[in-house]
Write an enzyme that holds these catalytic residues in place. Structure first.
Site, mmCIF file in Angstrom:
data_model
loop_
_atom_site.group_PDB
_atom_site.id
_atom_site.type_symbol
_atom_site.label_atom_id
_atom_site.label_comp_id
_atom_site.label_asym_id
_atom_site.label_seq_id
_atom_site.Cartn_x
_atom_site.Cartn_y
_atom_site.Cartn_z
ATOM 1 N N CYS A 1 -2.309 -5.873 -17.483
ATOM 2 C CA CYS A 1 -2.805 -4.897 -16.509
ATOM 3 C C CYS A 1 -2.140 -5.075 -15.149
ATOM 4 C CB CYS A 1 -4.324 -4.959 -16.392
ATOM 5 S SG CYS A 1 -4.944 -6.541 -15.819
ATOM 6 N N HIS B 1 0.824 -1.212 0.000
ATOM 7 C CA HIS B 1 0.000 0.000 0.000
ATOM 8 C C HIS B 1 0.857 1.260 0.000
ATOM 9 C CE1 HIS B 1 -4.104 -1.527 1.461
ATOM 10 N NE2 HIS B 1 -4.246 -0.942 0.304
ATOM 11 N N GLU C 1 -3.935 -15.009 -15.259
ATOM 12 C CA GLU C 1 -3.061 -14.822 -14.095
ATOM 13 C C GLU C 1 -2.755 -16.150 -13.416
ATOM 14 O OE1 GLU C 1 -4.895 -11.765 -11.692
ATOM 15 O OE2 GLU C 1 -6.906 -12.539 -12.039
ATOM 16 N N ASP D 1 -0.352 -11.630 -10.144
ATOM 17 C CA ASP D 1 -0.703 -12.986 -9.717
ATOM 18 C C ASP D 1 0.004 -14.040 -10.561
ATOM 19 O OD1 ASP D 1 -2.372 -12.965 -7.414
ATOM 20 O OD2 ASP D 1 -3.900 -11.961 -8.610
#
Ligand code: PEP
Ligand code: MG
Length: 561
Positions: free
Chosen positions: A486, A188, A415, A439
């Site tokens: 993405c 984050h 992914e 992922d």
């Protein structure tokens, strides 16, 4: 002892250069070792609740004046501070006579262990939970809150790690840069720093022992940190910054290589606010709308009306530009309290992503109905894709549902390695695919993407990952369907060239990264990108791949990094 001149290297997570004095984020005081045993558990429980309320209130207050990008994180942390389950867990320890700050620390430790076991997103919340614990203990001990000191001059913040709640409150006017000893590129803190436009470097070994007031220079692009920099060092960094700004100033328009091979440049978004902000950038739409942010941290699913309103707002923000909507990517690492399918031994490999939508079809049906209504209302260029698709049957099931509600374009995320290997068959039943490199890396290398210490295994330069991207692109070529990226790799300007060479036709990233990726594409022709792709896939190691590609990168791009 004065700091001596030294160059350290970490992972640059938010581009830009800075120099100035550092202010260390002081650690929390911890459990009061001299505190008395609890004799009146009820009174102690009341004190804990009052402290929790005070911490929650102050976080809520901060959220009220925080920018839209940080608001949800502060609100989520405030919610944790008011968690009734946590208060009850503290009560249980207080009745056994444990001291009050010890009871808080132990109850939080149990809670944190549970979140860590869930992995991924929930494990990431552990940092928020520890932040709540430290604030609570300070409140109970009557000392001022830990964390960012109040700043009177522009400063570089140095910390072992920064809680998202702390990062979210930083003002780019006062904070010149961020340096942390821990943290990873997908934490984050890294994502928020980039959103706030504050240069940042994570994983800088030994930086947390630096003295307050020492002068440091940093380059968040290449991850370089100079202790006690000379005036010449500072001027060199400033010059690098000026050259980058000048080169990027001319970066506008559609994404394409020097010889005109088109690669759409798109934004990753999570909320309607993100969409409104991203739409002001020179980019071609959104390549990943992470809709799960609408579902997390709440007791009930958002209603059809609420979802329709949000999706309509997002589509309106982008006008005629495309919006690729990813349906709910929850479960396991991003559990929903209203869709709890019970504990799992290994949640990262459990009922998550599309699997959860298959188990709770009602959630997907409502979401698709809302998307169809928003599409009807706006006539937008909407494309809908499913997360974590593993098999062709799953892709078929999803495509049939999307088409049944009248949504025109349907795709799958790639992914999972199995999906990449079978991309041709997947693409035969849908209209496009988008590769989630975050992922795909973690499943290819069996390495938890939230573990900063595994950064090398998770590097998108790993030839194994790139080989799977190639397999997905081969599937796109065989079927004539578009394959995009993405995941975070798409926002790295050098990797963007490799991905283009492998055959991806769109790259979706944080909006602030679009300019440099566009500039990178413009400096190279498609044949060079293909050459880079071949070098990277054929390389023996991630390091070799990076070195081989960097050797043929246009020197102007190296200046922009
Ligand atoms: C990915 O896995 O690369 C991706 C784009 O999805 P998320 O990061 O939301 O899991
Ligand atoms: Mg993903």
């Amino acid at each position: 002892m004065a700091t001596t001149h030294k160059v350290l290297h970490g992972i640059g997570v938010s581009a830009g250069t800075a120099s100035g004095p550092v202010a260390a984020v002081h650690p929390a005081p911890g459990v009061d070792q001299d505190e008395p045993a609890t004799t009146d558990a009820v009174a102690a429980g009341e004190r804990v609740r009052a402290a929790m309320k005070s911490v929650a209130d102050s976080l809520t207050q901060k959220a009220a004046t925080a920018p839209d990008t940080s608001k949800p994180i502060l609100e989520a942390t405030a919610q944790l501070a008011g968690d009734r389950g946590l208060a009850k867990a503290v009560d249980k320890l207080l009745v056994t006579g444990v001291g009050i700050t010890r009871a808080v620390a132990d109850a939080v430790a149990d809670y944190a262990q549970m979140l860590s076991a869930l992995g991924g997103y929930m494990a990431e919340r552990v940092t928020d939970l520890y932040d709540v614990r430290d604030r609570l203990i300070c409140e109970l001990r009557g000392v001022s809150a830990p964390g960012i000191p109040s700043l009177s001059t522009p400063t570089i913040i140095v910390a072992h790690d920064l809680a998202p709640a702390e990062t979210a409150t930083l003002s780019p006017d006062m904070v010149l840069g961020i340096l942390t000893a821990a943290g990873g590129p997908t934490s984050h803190t890294a994502i928020l720093a980039a959103q706030l436009g504050i240069p940042a470097v994570v994983q800088v070994r030994g930086i947390d022992t630096i003295e307050d007031g020492a002068i440091v220079a940093l380059d968040g692009g290449v991850g370089e940190v100079i202790l006690a920099p000379s005036p010449a060092d500072i001027e060199l960094l400033a010059e690098r910054s000026r050259r980058r700004a000048a080169a990027l100033a001319g970066s506008s328009g559609e994404g394409a290589t020097r010889d005109g091979h088109r690669v759409a440049l798109l934004a990753n978004i999570g909320t309607a606010d993100d969409a409104a902000k991203a739409a002001t950038f020179d980019l071609e739409g959104s390549g990943l709308f992470r809709t799960e942010f609408l579902f997390l941290d709440r007791d009930t699913a958002p209603t059809l009306e609420e979802q329709t309103a949000t999706y309509t707002s997002v589509f309106e923000s982008f006008g005629k530009r495309r919006v690729v909507v990813r349906t709910l990517d929850a479960g396991a690492d991003k559990p929903l309290s209203f869709a709890d399918l019970g504990p799992e031994e290994n949640p990262a490999l459990g009922v998550r992503g599309l699997r959860l939508s298959m188990a709770r079809e009602d959630l997907l049906d409502t979401q698709l109905a809302a998307l169809a209504a928003a599409y009807e209302a706006t006539g937008a260029d909407v494309r809908v894709m499913a997360p974590m698709v593993a098999t062709v049957e799953e892709a078929e099931w999803f495509a049939a549902k999307v088409r049944a509600v009248g949504l025109p374009v349907v795709g799958v995320m790639i992914e999972i390695p199995g999906a990449a290997l079978r991309a041709e068959h997947m693409l035969a039943v849908v209209d496009f695919a988008s590769i989630g490199t975050n992922d795909l890396s973690q499943y290819t290398m069996a390495a938890d993407r939230m573990q900063g210490g595994l950064a090398e295994l998770l590097s998108p330069w790993q030839p194994a990952l790139l080989q799977l991207v190639k397999a997905a692109c081969d599937g796109g070529r065989a079927t004539g369907k578009h394959v995009g990226v993405c995941g975070e790799a798409g926002g790295d300007p050098v990797l963007a060239l490799v991905l283009t060479g492998l055959g991806v036709s769109s790259l979706s990233m944080a909006p602030s990264k679009v300019n440099v990726v566009r500039a990178a594409l413009r400096l190279h022709d498609f044949a060079t990108c293909q050459q880079m792709a071949a070098y990277a896939v054929d390389a023996r190691t991630a390091k070799d791949a990076r070195v081989a590609v960097t050797a043929i990168v246009h020197p102007t791009l190296l200046d922009l990094l």
